[in-house]
Design a protein around this motif. Structure first.
Motif, PDB file in Angstrom:
ATOM      1  N   LYS A  33       0.838  -1.068  -0.004  1.00  0.00           N
ATOM      2  CA  LYS A  33      -0.118  -0.057   0.140  1.00  0.00           C
ATOM      3  C   LYS A  33       0.807   1.153  -0.010  1.00  0.00           C
ATOM      4  CE  LYS A  33      -4.096  -1.969   2.061  1.00  0.00           C
ATOM      5  NZ  LYS A  33      -4.423  -2.755   3.504  1.00  0.00           N
ATOM      6  N   ALA A  44       0.734   4.438  -2.160  1.00  0.00           N
ATOM      7  CA  ALA A  44       0.804   5.944  -1.534  1.00  0.00           C
ATOM      8  C   ALA A  44       1.487   6.818  -2.358  1.00  0.00           C
ATOM      9  CB  ALA A  44       0.984   5.824  -0.154  1.00  0.00           C
ATOM     10  N   TYR A  61      -3.306   5.946  -1.043  1.00  0.00           N
ATOM     11  CA  TYR A  61      -3.089   5.995   0.348  1.00  0.00           C
ATOM     12  C   TYR A  61      -2.098   7.215   0.657  1.00  0.00           C
ATOM     13  CZ  TYR A  61      -5.441   1.721   1.405  1.00  0.00           C
ATOM     14  OH  TYR A  61      -6.460   0.750   1.505  1.00  0.00           O
ATOM     15  N   LYS A  75       0.799   8.295   3.302  1.00  0.00           N
ATOM     16  CA  LYS A  75       1.719   7.551   3.921  1.00  0.00           C
ATOM     17  C   LYS A  75       2.362   8.041   5.186  1.00  0.00           C
ATOM     18  CE  LYS A  75       6.057   5.041   3.167  1.00  0.00           C
ATOM     19  NZ  LYS A  75       7.186   6.015   3.637  1.00  0.00           N
ATOM     20  N   GLU A 104      -6.748   3.359   8.276  1.00  0.00           N
ATOM     21  CA  GLU A 104      -6.619   2.726   7.065  1.00  0.00           C
ATOM     22  C   GLU A 104      -7.854   2.800   6.207  1.00  0.00           C
ATOM     23  OE1 GLU A 104      -4.820  -1.616   5.592  1.00  0.00           O
ATOM     24  OE2 GLU A 104      -4.113  -0.726   7.300  1.00  0.00           O
ATOM     25  N   GLY A 119      -7.908   5.633   4.263  1.00  0.00           N
ATOM     26  CA  GLY A 119      -7.173   5.940   3.127  1.00  0.00           C
ATOM     27  C   GLY A 119      -5.806   6.546   3.797  1.00  0.00           C
ATOM     28  N   LEU A 162      -2.201   5.528   5.932  1.00  0.00           N
ATOM     29  CA  LEU A 162      -1.474   4.562   6.573  1.00  0.00           C
ATOM     30  C   LEU A 162      -0.701   5.181   7.667  1.00  0.00           C
ATOM     31  CD1 LEU A 162      -0.139   2.811   3.379  1.00  0.00           C
ATOM     32  CD2 LEU A 162      -1.993   2.009   4.714  1.00  0.00           C
TER      33      LEU A 162
END
Ligand SMILES: *Cc1c(COP(=O)(O)O)cnc(C)c1O
Length: 353
Positions: A20, A24, A31, A33, A315, A318, A320
């Protein structure tokens, strides 16, 4: 093959959510990060230009002494001279080399939970580890640290502000700890986040390293300077420590583009402080949002916040973040303070319940 059996439990460092995180990097739709306490901005323009300019001489070995970088660091830390400045391939290498010069057998003492690198380096270098529990407030307990010191202790490693809790021991307490430690025990202050400290009780910490024979401040270009990919760290050390340090340092461990970028960035003190102030303001904004939503968090002096919010809640929005379980705080998350848009996503994620 006869491997060293004590290395068996070690595992290579693998950042969480690797797939993921790649997503990002694809941009705003993917995502966000906020897992590794990186800066959300790139290097300063001057640092980027310095890298580009250095590439034309990539056929040559880097300057052995990193004189320009040392001078820039010394200039930014009044009272120090280049003989006090140690450098490394990230502050990880600075920390490792500092522990490499200490007598064996021996052990290191450090507050825990803290940076996972300390027990790993100790094991690799053949030192034993003595972790000391944080207080109920998730802060460092200097008296407990002192009480853990034995005649086998070679160093106390103090992450200040502490990763992952964000708590910071005031400079007066660090001074007191330094004064109480036996002089043959090295006090390593890992100050990877010191630029983000807003508490005025932690100004001028490098002076302690310059005035005490057994104190070193280790710092990095990976956080507020936004140069994590280039791997540069430094330290401010008493001359005899710096002299021993230089004996174990690999000759060219800081490459030329990294030296050039770090030198340029260090000379831009005002711009770096401006970035730090932005992060501090955004940290306050996030903390207020956590409080308003009824979540517990530890007031932070770093560019991250440890909050009692499960990582999967972020999460789903969206975002992390670092799961607290791996950091010693199950059910909590460590959220890096990002740019305005990223922090908005954090706030949206906790509001969408
Ligand atoms: C991020 C971090 C560092 C920096 O490591 P580099 O090797 O300089 O990238 C050092 N110590 C702590 C506690 C950190 O969190």
């Amino acid at each position: 093959m006869r491997f060293r059996p004590e290395l068996e439990p070690l595992r290579p460092y693998r950042p969480p959510h690797l797939a993921k995180e790649l997503e990002a990097d694809r941009g705003p739709a993917g995502y966000v990060k906020l897992t590794m306490n990186e800066l959300s901005f790139g290097p300063l323009p001057g640092a980027e230009a310095a890298v580009r300019e250095s590439l034309a001489r990539a056929n040559r070995y880097p300057e052995r002494e990193a004189a320009a970088l040392r001078e820039a660091v010394a200039a930014a830390n009044p009272g120090s001279s280049t003989a006090n400045i140690i450098i490394g391939n990230g502050s990880s290498e600075v920390l490792s080399n500092l522990l490499a010069i200490l007598e064996r057998p021996g052990e290191i003492v450090y507050p825990w939970p803290s940076f996972s690198l300390y027990p790993a380096i100790a094991r690799i270098l053949g030192l034993e580890s003595r972790p000391v529990e944080l207080t109920a407030e998730k802060a460092v307990d200097p008296e407990a640290l002192l009480a853990a010191v034995t005649e086998r202790t070679r160093a106390v490693v103090l992450c200040n502000p502490n990763n992952p809790t964000g708590t910071c021991l005031p400079l007066a307490a660090v001074r007191e700890l330094a004064a109480s430690l036996p002089e043959e025990v090295l006090l390593v202050l890992d100050e990877a986040y010191y630029e983000f400290v807003s508490d005025p009780a932690y100004a001028g910490s490098h002076e302690l390293a310059l005035s005490t024979p057994n104190v070193v401040s280790a710092r990095t270009f990976s956080k507020v300077h936004g140069l994590a990919a280039l791997r540069v760290g430094y330290g401010i050390a008493p001359e005899p420590v710096a002299d021993y340090f230089e004996r174990v340092r690999f000759p060219f461990s800081v490459n030329a583009p990294a030296q050039a970028a770090a030198t340029a960035s260090m000379r831009e003190g005002d711009l770096i402080r401006k970035r730090a102030r932005f992060v501090i303001e955004e940290r306050e904004r996030l903390q207020s949002a956590f409080a308003a939503a009824g979540y517990d968090y530890v007031p932070s002096q770093g560019n991250f916040i440890l909050a009692k919010i499960p990582a999967d809640l972020f999460e789903r929005g969206g975002v992390l973040v670092r799961e607290g379980e791996a950091l010693g705080f199950p059910g909590w998350s460590r959220i890096t303070v990002g740019d305005s848009g990223e922090n908005d996503r954090v706030i949206e994620a906790i509001s969408a319940r």
